[in-house]
Design an enzyme around this catalytic site. Structure first.
Site, PDB file in Angstrom:
ATOM      1  N   PRO A 147     -29.000 -48.611  -5.537  1.00 54.73           N
ATOM      2  CA  PRO A 147     -28.284 -48.971  -6.764  1.00 54.73           C
ATOM      3  C   PRO A 147     -26.806 -49.219  -6.484  1.00 54.73           C
ATOM      4  O   PRO A 147     -26.184 -48.517  -5.693  1.00 54.73           O
ATOM      5  CB  PRO A 147     -28.482 -47.743  -7.652  1.00 54.73           C
ATOM      6  CG  PRO A 147     -29.743 -47.126  -7.160  1.00 54.73           C
ATOM      7  CD  PRO A 147     -29.743 -47.354  -5.683  1.00 54.73           C
ATOM      8  N   GLU A 148     -26.260 -50.226  -7.122  1.00 50.43           N
ATOM      9  CA  GLU A 148     -24.841 -50.515  -6.960  1.00 50.43           C
ATOM     10  C   GLU A 148     -24.058 -49.908  -8.113  1.00 50.43           C
ATOM     11  O   GLU A 148     -24.619 -49.285  -9.018  1.00 50.43           O
ATOM     12  CB  GLU A 148     -24.633 -52.023  -6.861  1.00 50.43           C
ATOM     13  CG  GLU A 148     -25.276 -52.620  -5.608  1.00 50.43           C
ATOM     14  CD  GLU A 148     -24.573 -53.881  -5.138  1.00 50.43           C
ATOM     15  OE1 GLU A 148     -23.344 -53.981  -5.303  1.00 50.43           O
ATOM     16  OE2 GLU A 148     -25.258 -54.767  -4.606  1.00 50.43           O
TER      17      GLU A 148
END
Length: 305
Positions: free
Chosen positions: A2-3
């Site tokens: 996940p960013e």
């Protein structure tokens, strides 16, 4: 992994359930995740009230009433879900034992991968916040809230891409004299904290900058930011803000805490669009992919120069 926008939407999803609640019990179903859990972790957090949830780069920061903070990183496949124990009749309104919504890939439902459970209480009402992580690349730690900037996870981090600290002048000071490709420089967490591969590709496309361009080439001889660096700074702020607003990119198996998908992946201009026409008006280019530092870079070789 996940960013930053995904982590921010997780924070926003957890805050209504967690902020103000007391950790009645911390249930650790294994002694480690990616790294061993802190010694005495459960005893150190039980009985503490959660004052607030913050984000630093890709970390969740859970502030506790005794001045400590839980630091959590989702790794490759970690997720939190909020649920009510089926046997309880005084659970918080809106909590659910299921995870609603549609999934790009199933995530966070297999109880075998529920590794940490926070049993929370607020005014006699009970709910659980469950950390699920099939690959166990995520991790948790404890830190003193007043010393977060000195914590090993944080002390070398650069400016946030969501704050005013990220400016053309800041980037010029960090880029000056660098022969390193701008793509690699932007991914350096010591320069910008939490900026990942997806949004670097998108920001470079918006700014019309080729990913192999030397970072120092965007700085004028007197050390001031050039016009392209000013455009890049604006593009970074815009692409991150739009992704957060849309709920994160939700690539592969990432979901929000309520189980629904974000849809910013449908707005990507170049990322994962190899072979498609460049969406920039009047551009005749085709999106290409190259490998840089072991990661895929997507760009338009015609309008990114």
């Amino acid at each position: 992994m996940p960013e930053l926008p995904e982590v921010e939407t997780v924070r926003r999803g957890l805050a209504p359930a967690m902020e103000g609640a007391v950790i009645a019990r911390a249930e650790l179903r294994r002694p480690d995740l990616r790294f061993p859990l802190p010694e005495g972790f459960a005893a150190r957090v039980e009985g503490r009230r959660i004052l607030g949830l913050k984000r630093r780069a890709k970390y969740l920061v859970i502030d506790l009433s005794d001045g400590a903070a839980i630091l959590a990183h989702l790794g490759m496949s970690g997720s939190f879900r909020v649920e009510e124990p089926a046997v309880l009749t005084n659970a918080l309104p809106g909590s659910s034992g299921d995870t609603p919504g549609l999934f790009y890939l199933p995530r966070g439902k297999d109880a075998r991968h529920d590794h940490v459970v926070f049993h929370l209480e607020r005014e006699g009402r009970i709910l659980q916040v469950v950390y699920n992580d099939p690959r166990r690349f995520g991790f948790m730690d404890l830190a003193e809230g007043t010393a977060l900037d000195a914590h090993p996870f944080f002390r070398s981090l650069g400016e946030e891409p969501t704050g005013n600290g990220l400016s053309p002048d800041y980037l010029a000071a960090r880029f000056k004299g660098k022969g390193q490709p701008v793509k690699a420089t932007l991914l350096d967490q010591r320069v910008i904290a939490g900026l990942g591969n997806i949004y670097v590709c998108e920001a470079l496309w918006r700014a019309g900058i080729a990913p192999a361009t030397a970072a120092g080439a965007l700085v004028r001889g007197d050390g001031a930011p050039g016009a392209r660096l000013v455009a890049l700074n604006t593009a970074i702020h815009q692409v991150i803000a739009e992704a957060i607003e849309a709920g994160g990119s939700s690539l592969r198996d990432h979901i929000r805490t309520d189980g629904t998908l974000g849809y910013f992946q449908h707005r990507f201009s170049v990322y994962d669009r190899e072979g498609e026409a460049c969406p920039r008006p009047a551009c005749t280019g085709t999106v290409a992919r190259i490998a840089q530092g072991g990661r895929s870079t997507f760009f338009c070789p015609v309008c990114q120069t």
